[in-house]
Design a protein around this motif. Structure first.
Motif: not given
Length: 128
Positions: A69, A71-73, A106
């Motif tokens: 997992e 946290d990707n933007e 995610n």
């Protein structure tokens, strides 16, 4: 009587194989280039129906390894509709790529982005 039964079984088997082949031939994978997670690039929808290309794409996705997992933007380049699932795809000129199911974006999976896979999805390296 035995010959009739065997003949009937053979005909039924051939009919099932023919139906199965028709199903595979009508299967389509949709690929769309993205601007961001929610916005598609206009006029970029591809419908891949070539059985060989479909097999390559499915095999690549089945061999995906869970990365974890994150946290990707960073926006993915593609959204791929494969059977009843949709995936985001991040890919570049390296031999690895990343996918995430649209419903759990995610959770990342690494794929082997071979030249064969890139050809199957009509990947064009982008100079940025």
């Amino acid at each position: 009587m035995k010959i009739k039964t065997i003949l009937l079984l053979m005909i039924c088997s051939l009919a099932l194989v023919a139906c199965n082949d028709q199903k595979e031939a009508s299967e389509v994978i949709e690929i769309q280039e993205l601007i961001n997670f929610d916005e598609v690039q206009p006029d970029t929808l591809q419908q891949i129906s070539d059985a060989k290309d479909i097999k390559i794409i499915e095999k690549t996705f089945k061999k995906a390894r869970e990365f974890g997992e994150v946290d990707n933007e960073i926006a993915p380049q593609y959204k791929i509709k494969l059977n009843d699932d949709e995936y985001y795809l991040w890919i570049d000129n390296t031999i690895t790529g990343t996918i995430a199911n649209v419903n759990s974006r995610n959770m990342f999976y690494n794929i082997l982005a071979t030249d064969e896979f890139k050809e199957a999805i009509n990947y064009q390296e982008q100079n940025k």
